[in-house]
Design a protein around this motif. Structure first.
Motif, PDB file in Angstrom:
ATOM      1  N   LEU A   8      63.745  10.610 -11.509  1.00 61.72           N
ATOM      2  CA  LEU A   8      64.238  11.329 -10.523  1.00 61.72           C
ATOM      3  C   LEU A   8      63.455  11.605  -9.209  1.00 61.72           C
ATOM      4  CD1 LEU A   8      66.701  13.670 -12.216  1.00 61.72           C
ATOM      5  CD2 LEU A   8      67.220  11.588 -10.970  1.00 61.72           C
ATOM      6  N   VAL A   9      62.233  12.000  -9.407  1.00 65.49           N
ATOM      7  CA  VAL A   9      61.291  12.422  -8.214  1.00 65.49           C
ATOM      8  C   VAL A   9      60.827  11.005  -7.621  1.00 65.49           C
ATOM      9  CG1 VAL A   9      58.916  13.052  -7.864  1.00 65.49           C
ATOM     10  CG2 VAL A   9      60.327  14.264  -9.240  1.00 65.49           C
ATOM     11  N   LEU A  10      60.609  10.122  -8.544  1.00 70.26           N
ATOM     12  CA  LEU A  10      60.263   8.958  -7.769  1.00 70.26           C
ATOM     13  C   LEU A  10      61.357   8.125  -7.086  1.00 70.26           C
ATOM     14  CD1 LEU A  10      58.249   7.113 -10.886  1.00 70.26           C
ATOM     15  CD2 LEU A  10      57.186   7.769  -8.572  1.00 70.26           C
ATOM     16  N   SER A  11      62.475   8.412  -7.517  1.00 72.10           N
ATOM     17  CA  SER A  11      63.662   7.808  -6.750  1.00 72.10           C
ATOM     18  C   SER A  11      63.653   8.235  -5.535  1.00 72.10           C
ATOM     19  CB  SER A  11      64.648   8.048  -7.759  1.00 72.10           C
ATOM     20  OG  SER A  11      65.976   7.466  -7.033  1.00 72.10           O
ATOM     21  N   SER A  12      63.526   9.759  -5.545  1.00 69.11           N
ATOM     22  CA  SER A  12      63.821  10.514  -4.308  1.00 69.11           C
ATOM     23  C   SER A  12      62.539  10.286  -3.184  1.00 69.11           C
ATOM     24  CB  SER A  12      63.328  11.970  -4.463  1.00 69.11           C
ATOM     25  OG  SER A  12      63.314  12.647  -3.477  1.00 69.11           O
ATOM     26  N   THR A 316      61.148  11.342   5.501  1.00 64.80           N
ATOM     27  CA  THR A 316      61.367  12.794   5.360  1.00 64.80           C
ATOM     28  C   THR A 316      60.399  13.524   4.679  1.00 64.80           C
ATOM     29  OG1 THR A 316      63.731  12.585   6.116  1.00 64.80           O
ATOM     30  CG2 THR A 316      63.009  14.671   5.628  1.00 64.80           C
ATOM     31  N   VAL A 317      59.319  14.146   5.153  1.00 67.48           N
ATOM     32  CA  VAL A 317      58.289  14.854   4.469  1.00 67.48           C
ATOM     33  C   VAL A 317      58.133  16.335   4.773  1.00 67.48           C
ATOM     34  CG1 VAL A 317      56.948  12.914   3.747  1.00 67.48           C
ATOM     35  CG2 VAL A 317      56.461  13.943   5.777  1.00 67.48           C
ATOM     36  N   TYR A 318      57.654  17.120   4.031  1.00 64.65           N
ATOM     37  CA  TYR A 318      57.180  18.563   4.434  1.00 64.65           C
ATOM     38  C   TYR A 318      55.652  18.520   5.092  1.00 64.65           C
ATOM     39  CZ  TYR A 318      61.585  20.005   2.880  1.00 64.65           C
ATOM     40  OH  TYR A 318      62.832  20.150   2.678  1.00 64.65           O
ATOM     41  N   TYR A 330      40.250  20.738   9.157  1.00 62.09           N
ATOM     42  CA  TYR A 330      40.601  21.701  10.276  1.00 62.09           C
ATOM     43  C   TYR A 330      41.294  20.763  11.477  1.00 62.09           C
ATOM     44  CZ  TYR A 330      40.289  25.363  14.003  1.00 62.09           C
ATOM     45  OH  TYR A 330      40.539  26.234  14.949  1.00 62.09           O
ATOM     46  N   GLY A 331      42.513  21.122  11.866  1.00 60.08           N
ATOM     47  CA  GLY A 331      43.445  20.475  12.475  1.00 60.08           C
ATOM     48  C   GLY A 331      43.987  19.232  12.200  1.00 60.08           C
ATOM     49  N   ASN A 332      43.760  18.938  10.914  1.00 60.41           N
ATOM     50  CA  ASN A 332      44.327  17.775  10.303  1.00 60.41           C
ATOM     51  C   ASN A 332      45.861  18.226   9.539  1.00 60.41           C
ATOM     52  OD1 ASN A 332      41.457  16.093   9.477  1.00 60.41           O
ATOM     53  ND2 ASN A 332      42.684  15.934  11.565  1.00 60.41           N
ATOM     54  N   ILE A 333      46.609  17.153   9.287  1.00 64.39           N
ATOM     55  CA  ILE A 333      47.969  17.659   8.562  1.00 64.39           C
ATOM     56  C   ILE A 333      47.796  17.034   7.083  1.00 64.39           C
ATOM     57  CG2 ILE A 333      49.199  17.290  10.658  1.00 64.39           C
ATOM     58  CD1 ILE A 333      50.532  14.771   9.631  1.00 64.39           C
ATOM     59  N   HIS A 334      48.564  17.600   6.343  1.00 64.74           N
ATOM     60  CA  HIS A 334      49.009  17.216   4.747  1.00 64.74           C
ATOM     61  C   HIS A 334      50.313  17.372   4.798  1.00 64.74           C
ATOM     62  CE1 HIS A 334      47.464  16.652   1.016  1.00 64.74           C
ATOM     63  NE2 HIS A 334      48.662  17.140   0.465  1.00 64.74           N
ATOM     64  N   ALA A 339      59.549  19.365  -3.706  1.00 61.86           N
ATOM     65  CA  ALA A 339      59.227  19.955  -4.992  1.00 61.86           C
ATOM     66  C   ALA A 339      57.804  20.587  -5.067  1.00 61.86           C
ATOM     67  CB  ALA A 339      59.439  18.979  -6.088  1.00 61.86           C
ATOM     68  N   LEU A 340      56.998  20.243  -4.301  1.00 58.95           N
ATOM     69  CA  LEU A 340      55.496  20.524  -4.487  1.00 58.95           C
ATOM     70  C   LEU A 340      54.963  21.269  -3.092  1.00 58.95           C
ATOM     71  CD1 LEU A 340      54.489  17.063  -5.939  1.00 58.95           C
ATOM     72  CD2 LEU A 340      54.892  19.306  -7.083  1.00 58.95           C
ATOM     73  N   MET A 341      55.849  21.635  -2.306  1.00 53.65           N
ATOM     74  CA  MET A 341      55.319  22.135  -0.936  1.00 53.65           C
ATOM     75  C   MET A 341      54.990  23.620  -0.995  1.00 53.65           C
ATOM     76  SD  MET A 341      58.624  22.517   1.314  1.00 53.65           S
ATOM     77  CE  MET A 341      59.965  23.638   1.039  1.00 53.65           C
ATOM     78  N   PRO A 342      54.026  24.055  -0.317  1.00 52.65           N
ATOM     79  CA  PRO A 342      53.846  25.313  -0.176  1.00 52.65           C
ATOM     80  C   PRO A 342      54.802  26.055   0.475  1.00 52.65           C
ATOM     81  CG  PRO A 342      52.351  24.099   1.495  1.00 52.65           C
ATOM     82  CD  PRO A 342      53.174  23.169   0.825  1.00 52.65           C
TER      83      PRO A 342
END
Length: 376
Positions: A8-12, A316-318, A330-334, A339-342
């Motif tokens: 399900l996670v992979l499908s998402s 679509t990502v967080y 510093y200053g870069n994104i992740h 399901a795994l975001m802070p």
């Protein structure tokens, strides 16, 4: 059961990565935008693209990133003037990032390594300025103007005084609620200030479209040429990481990030020659000064704002921004999946690929047949 959850996670994830381009907008609606950028001699293409597409550019604001905001504002004034577009007002942005300074940036580099392009935080070089470079770090006078850098000609017009870029942004989203796109192709200081000045600013805007936000480019920085490392450095975000964090966690109805995709289309001599087949002040400046080293960064973000269907692959990502000063990131994104975001981050539309042929056609038409105030 665990296997089913994994599927399900992979499908998402797959649905996100290979999502269709976000919906085409209603072509009959009135479009408004505010363009925030670190403007330069050859940096006029985004506003030509916007007016060519029929967007009502409410104003242009200046951002400290490649150079100080006042020098950028003068470049905006000069490049608007040569095309009879001075009916578009220019507003001064914040001179300084929220926290970052030249000294702080140099200290970070001493620990984590030197960036190939330091923007406004490059050491002050009077000789380079005298030869036509835009001003860089000199804390004694960040508002000085280097006239030698105006290869497009020195402006005869002036920016609006008595109202900051952030104040102007707030005023306009309240005037046209839900209709104003905020385009940010420099540091995000002005956007962050508007967010903090007015808690409704972000929600009243239509969207925020950002140039910057690279993902997984460290190996490109390490194994390519110095120029390749330059292309993969996120200087727009790194000039003011704290402002980036504020902007990217604000409650804009939609945030669109043109990160890695902004490196997709690189300027070539063949394309510059093609542009200059139709001669006017803009095609001449582009032909003589755009160069063939860097991609069409800012132009990519504007093309996506104009017509989202030019994006052929989006996710679509967080998204979070590293604001830990001791971090090499510093200053870069992740980016994360939900399901795994802070906590306390939000989703964005991350553009992975655009239609190159359509994109170049947009640039070609906007530069070869630029609109003027008589057309607006």
């Amino acid at each position: 059961m665990q296997f089913l959850k994994s599927l399900l996670v992979l499908s998402s994830l797959s649905a996100s990565i290979y999502a269709s381009p976000f919906a085409r907008r209603n072509t009959t609606e009135k479009r408004y935008a505010i363009l925030d950028n670190d403007w330069s001699t050859a940096g006029f293409i985004p506003f030509l693209l916007a007016v060519d597409a029929g967007i009502n550019v409410l104003g242009i604001t200046s951002s400290t990133a490649n150079t100080w905001q006042k020098q950028c504002a003068y470049h905006a004034l000069a490049t608007l003037e040569i095309g009879n577009l001075s009916c578009i007002p220019v507003y001064y942005g914040s001179t300084y990032p929220l926290i970052n300074t030249y000294e702080r940036f140099q200290a970070w580099e001493a620990v984590h390594g030197v960036l190939p392009w330091q923007g406004v935080f490059a050491p002050y070089n009077a000789t380079a300025e005298a030869l036509g470079s835009d001003p860089t770090a000199d804390s004694s006078d960040p508002n000085r103007i280097s006239a030698e850098a105006f290869l497009e000609g020195y402006p005869n017009t002036t920016a609006v005084t008595g109202k900051s870029a952030a104040q102007f942004m707030i005023e306009q989203v309240r005037k046209y609620p839900g209709q104003v796109s905020i385009y940010a192709a420099g540091a995000l200081t002005n956007v962050a200030l508007a967010v903090r000045l007015d808690e409704d600013f972000a929600s009243l805007a239509r969207e925020l479209v950002i140039m910057g936000g690279y993902v997984d480019v460290n190996m490109n920085q390490a194994t390519g040429t110095v120029n390749q490392a330059d292309i993969n450095s996120d200087i727009n975000l790194m000039i003011d990481p704290e402002a980036t964090k504020i902007a990217l966690t604000a409650d804009f109805p939609n945030i669109v990030v043109a990160g890695n995709v902004a490196n997709q289309v690189i300027s070539t001599q063949e394309f510059l020659d093609e542009i200059y087949e139709v001669k006017n002040p803009y095609s001449k400046l582009m032909y003589e000064y755009y160069g063939t080293i860097f991609p069409f960064w800012d132009e990519t973000a504007m093309a996506i704002l104009i017509d989202p269907s030019i994006a052929t692959n989006t996710s679509t990502v967080y998204l979070d921004v590293d604001v830990a000063y001791a971090s090499p990131s510093y200053g870069n994104i992740h980016v994360y999946q939900s399901a795994l975001m802070p906590p306390n981050i939000r989703n964005v539309t991350y553009v992975n690929k655009i239609d190159t042929a359509r994109f170049k056609a947009m640039i070609k038409h906007a530069v070869q047949y630029p609109k003027s105030c008589a057309d607006l």
